[in-house]
Scaffold this active site. Sequence first.
Site: not given
Length: 267
Positions: A53, A172
């Site tokens: 991320s 993610d």
Amino acid sequence: METSEKMFNWDEEWNISFAGCGFRCIYYLGALACILERVPQLVHGASKICGASSGCLVAAALAVGIPIEQVCVDVLTVAKEARKHTLGVFHPTFSLLRTVRDNLLEKLPADAHLRASGKLCVSLTRLADRKNVLVSEFASREELIQALMCSCFFPVYCGSIPPSYRGVHYIDGALSNSMPLFEQRNTITMAPFSGESDICPTEGTFNFFEVHYGNVSIQANVGNVHRICTSFLPPTFQKLAEICHNGYVDAFHFLRERGKSLHVHPP
């Protein structure tokens, strides 16, 4: 602690891993400022620099040679831009992912994929089966950007259509593995949440229990509840500066306590 001693054996390889944490990634920039000031080889000599991320954006900057001062400015700029809108990152005219992509297109050098290949390790979560995938080879600059965008795509928060890397949709990376290569004893782990990461905030000794999410140890305490809830919201300049400073202080404590052989001295 055996793992820590192993990290500072210059004859062995070591890695650095950054957990996903939204806007709190500025914590890493403070920590890196401390390390680069006192023991730069700890960063420059790392075998792999990993991230998930927002952590992968910091890792990518290190891998391709973008100064952390520039990354710090970029985080401040994005947060300021998001705060201009009534709903922040959720305002229909603001796209956090597009803003990050535009910034990468502007800042990444033409040979970024060559510099990153074999050095950078990006955590992705495959949309089809939610399995974790780690990627370290990039055929082009655009492919590198695609991988970074995939790792940063938090469903709903970043939109409804996941980006793709090599034709496969990912979301993610923190959802399946927020701390790439954490299991290797010579990986230096960083997270802006108090827990068992090598560099992280510290809380009082009273904690009910500890949660492991995406391979990141997070203590169940009031401080962490606040940190997690505010990771997705663009902080004020003053708050970002405070988080950055905390990263610097925590990194210094890490170097002082576990890197005595490095001859680290107080400021």
